[in-house]
Design a protein around this motif. Structure first.
Motif, mmCIF file in Angstrom:
data_model
loop_
_atom_site.group_PDB
_atom_site.id
_atom_site.type_symbol
_atom_site.label_atom_id
_atom_site.label_comp_id
_atom_site.label_asym_id
_atom_site.label_seq_id
_atom_site.Cartn_x
_atom_site.Cartn_y
_atom_site.Cartn_z
ATOM 1 N N SER A 223 -10.150 -1.569 -19.022
ATOM 2 C CA SER A 223 -10.391 -2.639 -19.981
ATOM 3 C C SER A 223 -9.839 -2.241 -21.342
ATOM 4 C CB SER A 223 -11.891 -2.934 -20.100
ATOM 5 O OG SER A 223 -12.540 -1.938 -20.878
ATOM 6 N N SER A 224 -10.004 -3.101 -22.311
ATOM 7 C CA SER A 224 -9.562 -2.800 -23.677
ATOM 8 C C SER A 224 -10.703 -2.247 -24.518
ATOM 9 C CB SER A 224 -8.991 -4.061 -24.340
ATOM 10 O OG SER A 224 -9.949 -5.105 -24.341
ATOM 11 N N TYR A 225 -11.813 -1.877 -23.866
ATOM 12 C CA TYR A 225 -12.982 -1.358 -24.564
ATOM 13 C C TYR A 225 -13.212 0.101 -24.188
ATOM 14 C CZ TYR A 225 -13.707 -6.285 -25.430
ATOM 15 O OH TYR A 225 -13.527 -7.578 -25.818
ATOM 16 N N ALA A 226 -13.336 0.943 -25.210
ATOM 17 C CA ALA A 226 -13.348 2.390 -24.998
ATOM 18 C C ALA A 226 -14.577 2.871 -24.230
ATOM 19 C CB ALA A 226 -13.271 3.114 -26.349
ATOM 20 N N PHE A 227 -15.746 2.316 -24.541
ATOM 21 C CA PHE A 227 -16.972 2.856 -23.946
ATOM 22 C C PHE A 227 -17.025 2.672 -22.428
ATOM 23 C CE2 PHE A 227 -21.662 2.398 -23.086
ATOM 24 C CZ PHE A 227 -21.894 3.768 -23.056
ATOM 25 N N PRO A 228 -16.832 1.465 -21.880
ATOM 26 C CA PRO A 228 -16.842 1.346 -20.414
ATOM 27 C C PRO A 228 -15.726 2.138 -19.746
ATOM 28 C CG PRO A 228 -16.185 -0.723 -21.447
ATOM 29 C CD PRO A 228 -16.699 0.151 -22.533
ATOM 30 N N TYR A 519 -12.310 2.107 -30.085
ATOM 31 C CA TYR A 519 -11.150 2.771 -29.486
ATOM 32 C C TYR A 519 -11.561 4.134 -28.935
ATOM 33 C CZ TYR A 519 -8.985 -0.714 -32.528
ATOM 34 O OH TYR A 519 -8.663 -1.878 -33.159
ATOM 35 N N ASP A 520 -10.864 4.578 -27.896
ATOM 36 C CA ASP A 520 -11.207 5.872 -27.302
ATOM 37 C C ASP A 520 -10.859 7.024 -28.241
ATOM 38 O OD1 ASP A 520 -8.507 5.127 -26.797
ATOM 39 O OD2 ASP A 520 -8.325 6.732 -25.331
ATOM 40 N N MET A 521 -9.988 6.801 -29.203
ATOM 41 C CA MET A 521 -9.744 7.757 -30.278
ATOM 42 C C MET A 521 -10.377 7.167 -31.537
ATOM 43 S SD MET A 521 -6.157 9.465 -31.513
ATOM 44 C CE MET A 521 -6.148 10.909 -32.587
ATOM 45 N N SER A 522 -11.624 7.548 -31.766
ATOM 46 C CA SER A 522 -12.450 6.890 -32.775
ATOM 47 C C SER A 522 -11.893 7.063 -34.181
ATOM 48 C CB SER A 522 -13.873 7.455 -32.721
ATOM 49 O OG SER A 522 -14.642 6.970 -33.790
ATOM 50 N N LEU A 523 -11.673 5.957 -34.869
ATOM 51 C CA LEU A 523 -11.218 6.027 -36.259
ATOM 52 C C LEU A 523 -12.325 6.529 -37.177
ATOM 53 C CD1 LEU A 523 -8.929 2.918 -36.847
ATOM 54 C CD2 LEU A 523 -8.309 5.323 -36.956
ATOM 55 N N TYR A 612 -6.103 -2.475 -36.095
ATOM 56 C CA TYR A 612 -7.409 -1.872 -36.292
ATOM 57 C C TYR A 612 -8.235 -2.545 -37.379
ATOM 58 C CZ TYR A 612 -5.555 0.600 -40.412
ATOM 59 O OH TYR A 612 -5.014 0.918 -41.634
ATOM 60 N N ARG A 613 -7.612 -3.226 -38.317
ATOM 61 C CA ARG A 613 -8.376 -3.893 -39.374
ATOM 62 C C ARG A 613 -9.301 -4.962 -38.787
ATOM 63 N NH1 ARG A 613 -8.215 -0.856 -44.021
ATOM 64 N NH2 ARG A 613 -6.065 -0.292 -44.552
ATOM 65 N N ASP A 614 -8.854 -5.578 -37.688
ATOM 66 C CA ASP A 614 -9.646 -6.617 -37.022
ATOM 67 C C ASP A 614 -10.445 -6.054 -35.847
ATOM 68 O OD1 ASP A 614 -8.421 -8.473 -38.741
ATOM 69 O OD2 ASP A 614 -6.719 -8.668 -37.372
ATOM 70 N N LYS A 615 -10.367 -4.723 -35.645
ATOM 71 C CA LYS A 615 -11.004 -4.085 -34.481
ATOM 72 C C LYS A 615 -10.538 -4.746 -33.180
ATOM 73 C CE LYS A 615 -15.063 -2.374 -36.929
ATOM 74 N NZ LYS A 615 -16.547 -2.292 -36.981
ATOM 75 N N ASP A 616 -9.283 -5.103 -33.183
ATOM 76 C CA ASP A 616 -8.666 -5.789 -32.050
ATOM 77 C C ASP A 616 -8.281 -4.751 -30.997
ATOM 78 O OD1 ASP A 616 -7.259 -7.394 -30.316
ATOM 79 O OD2 ASP A 616 -6.078 -8.384 -31.876
ATOM 80 N N THR A 617 -8.679 -4.972 -29.755
ATOM 81 C CA THR A 617 -8.381 -4.003 -28.690
ATOM 82 C C THR A 617 -7.171 -4.405 -27.845
ATOM 83 O OG1 THR A 617 -9.980 -5.115 -27.249
ATOM 84 C CG2 THR A 617 -10.768 -3.226 -28.528
ATOM 85 N N LYS A 618 -6.510 -5.481 -28.228
ATOM 86 C CA LYS A 618 -5.282 -5.865 -27.532
ATOM 87 C C LYS A 618 -4.175 -4.861 -27.865
ATOM 88 C CE LYS A 618 -1.679 -9.421 -27.422
ATOM 89 N NZ LYS A 618 -1.194 -10.700 -27.997
#
Length: 658
Positions: A223-228, A519-523, A612-618
């Motif tokens: 997915s586009s979400y780091a945690f799952p 993100y999996d590489m946390s800002l 990243y400003r929009d926390k967009d995972t696309k």
């Protein structure tokens, strides 16, 4: 005609039934550890979209696949041995007892890794890797630090209980399968079933039916979400995968791209005119020298996300926020790595983090032309303060060898003030420092002092004999309040000293913390404060939106002092120069960022470009192909050149080859 399940099961060879029983038990227990990880980090799931349950269920399914891989490796040898003795027809039960011991030990080790992974993930937002061996040379220190933190015991207790239950269950499975199904003359069906089962085990170990590649870490990124994505991994898999990768010769020092290409690119970026083939040296010339004192405060885990100055609404850092408002603050500053040694190394010696390499432990010990050495050569007295044992991470020896006259550590403080393996609390270190700095001032020469705080790191200990009352709930927030309170105490006392008005104070973090990362590489682990405070100097008040990284801290400070020297680092003077991108590293990942886009390169081969400003995972790589290529070239070139300079011992003071 009645369906006879028991009759069908009795036809399955007992060696296979035993392996299947153990496999099912093992999968259940792996799943329990994954559920504990999920529950203990439930706050990370709250940022998922409305279909979060679908994502979490898919993560659990992905976890089953990775758990099957590990179980397959554990059970392959027992299956082969039991199958052999099953067909021989003698000694099976005795061998099965030994196999039971082997299975108990191997699964026990696997469950121990799963247990350690839970607090590791909570702190680093990463599944367990060989990065944990960073503490190997300081094992006692590391274990004390871990087991002094009460919350870590919460994860050890389930390990003990679950392991006892596991042993009882596999013992029951052994007794149940050993009493039945003595080998009969129907060896043909038993052989066919065993061969088919071996094929299924091989498929389980491989993890995928596709021919091109077996299961990899990147498989979990569904997915586009780091945690799952991370939840679906098995920490035994990630640990062993990182171990095998570390053993590869090419991973000892990165080979991200051709060294000649990298050095040419970096020379142009840094405006180095040195003709030496492997050199980034450049002359820095200033007209007027200011012999001001310099105080660096490297704050443990002080992410920008914790500060009201950057939008936090919990009022955890009122003093630091107020200081930022009367200082010069870099709003887009990023730490080099995710470990304390990364932060100390990059801040003081102006080199970036390079994957898992620990530059302060390499042999021979490197020589660096950082700010401490420049100022020491310029007549400054240099001193490094830490709250605990200075030998941890080899920091004491390293800074001594690279420009620091003395190191103040746990042995220098009153022993009754030591609260944990992290030594004294922050305010005690600062309290001890005031008379020390006064004595240095009386020597009639300027001083450079670097402090490394530690209280905002587990085990969290807030002293009871102080006038401090937190307003937050939960030790994680309260310790941030305490760290901020300690800074206030230091500045209040320092402002009363004669040397205060002639001092430049620089405040940065060693790194941030994972926070609620998308993100999996946390800002949040990298975006941190960089504050320059000069009392009564109105020219150093304001904000800068320039991209900045830790290697720039020392070089920028030297520029404020008007020092002339040869800059042989990857840092730039942010008051006079500008970066096109900021870059950083998190063990096996590289990050590169501009004012709107965030590029992530992973050692697994997966790459992403985010807004990243929009926390967009696309992933926007296809929308910005040229910029993606440029960002990758930038971060890889900088990292490759830094690695080459370290490897060839080219980080010391040099003379330019004109």
């Amino acid at each position: 005609m009645r369906f006879n399940l028991k009759g069908i099961l009795d036809k399955i060879p007992k060696n296979i039934r035993y392996i299947v029983n153990v496999y099912i038990i093992g999968i259940i227990f792996f799943s329990v550890f994954r559920l504990i990880l999920l529950i203990s980090n439930w706050n990370l799931s709250e940022q998922l979209p409305d279909n979060k349950w679908r994502l979490l269920i898919k993560a659990m399914f992905m976890g089953w696949r990775f758990d099957t891989v590990i179980s397959g490796y554990i059970l392959l040898l027992p299956f082969v041995i039991l199958t052999l003795f099953f067909f021989i027809g003698k000694g099976y039960n005795k061998v099965q007892k030994l196999i039971g011991l082997y299975v108990a030990i191997m699964y026990g080790l696997a469950f121990m890794i799963c247990s350690v992974d839970i607090p590791y993930f909570t702190y680093f937002f990463s599944r367990l890797t060989t990065s944990i061996f960073i503490w190997a040379d300081d094992f006692t220190f590391g274990m004390k630090m871990i087991f002094s933190e009460v919350k870590y015991w919460i994860f050890i207790l389930p390990l003990i209980i679950l392991y006892i239950v596991f042993i009882k269950l596999i013992a029951k499975a052994r007794k149940k399968t050993s009493k039945r199904n003595v080998f009969s003359q129907n060896w043909i069906s038993s052989t066919i079933i065993s061969i088919v089962f071996f094929g299924l085990m091989f498929l389980g170990i491989r993890g995928r039916v596709e021919k091109k590649s077996p299961i990899m870490v990147g498989t979990a990124y569904f997915s586009s979400y780091a945690f799952p994505n991370q939840l679906g991994l098995n920490p035994v898999f990630t640990f062993l995968r990182s171990y095998l990768d570390d053993k590869k010769k090419e991973n000892q020092h990165p080979h991200l791209l051709d060294s000649d290409t990298a050095i040419k690119y970096v020379k142009e970026e840094l405006n180095s005119t040195d003709r030496a083939s492997l050199s980034i040296a450049r002359n820095v010339i200033h007209d007027k020298v200011q012999d001001k004192n310099v105080v660096f405060i490297i704050m443990e885990s002080m992410s920008a996300a914790k500060m009201g100055h950057f939008g936090n609404i919990d009022d955890l850092t009122p003093f630091l926020d107020s200081l930022a408002n009367v200082s010069y603050s870099f709003e887009n500053f990023y730490t080099s790595g995710i470990h304390t040694y990364n932060g100390v190394y990059s801040t003081l010696f102006s080199y970036p983090a390079i994957f898992k390499i620990h530059p302060m432990k390499t042999l021979p010990m490197g020589s660096y032309s950082g700010i401490a050495k420049v100022l020491q050569n310029g007549g400054y007295h240099t001193c490094y303060f830490t709250t605990h044992d200075d030998q941890f991470d080899n920091i004491g020896g390293f800074v001594h060898a690279n420009g620091f006259d003395e190191v103040v550590s746990e042995k220098n403080y009153l022993q009754e003030k030591v609260l944990s393996t992290l030594g004294v609390p922050d305010h005690e270190m600062f309290k001890f420092a005031i008379p020390k700095l006064n004595s240095l001032y009386k020597e009639k020469k300027p001083f450079f002092t670097a402090f490394m705080t530690a209280s905002d790191h587990g085990p969290y200990k807030i002293p009871k004999d102080i006038k401090f009352t937190p307003h937050s709930e939960g030790i994680r927030k309260q310790i941030v309040e305490y760290a901020d309170w300690s800074l206030r105490q230091f500045f209040q006392q320092a402002s009363k000293q004669e040397w205060f008005d002639n001092t430049i104070f620089v405040l940065v973090a060693d790194h941030g913390y994972s926070g609620n990362s998308v993100y999996d590489m946390s800002l949040n682990y990298h975006h941190s404060p960089f504050i320059i405070y000069a009392p009564n100097d109105t020219t150093l008040v304001g904000k800068s939106d320039k991209l900045a990284i830790q290697p720039d801290v020392g070089i920028t400070t030297l520029g404020l002092l008007g020092r002339s020297y040869v800059n042989n680092t990857l840092g730039v003077d942010l008051m006079r120069e500008q970066r096109r991108f900021a870059y950083f590293c998190a063990d096996d990942k590289l990050g590169c960022i501009n004012d709107s886009l965030y590029y992530v390169w992973r050692s697994t081969g997966k790459k992403s470009l985010y807004k990243y400003r929009d926390k967009d995972t696309k992933d926007y790589q296809s929308d910005y192909p040229e910029l993606t290529e440029e960002m990758e070239l930038y971060v890889k070139s900088m990292t490759q050149v830094a690695s080459d300079l370290i490897q060839h011992q080219k980080t010391e003071f040099v003379e330019l080859h004109k």
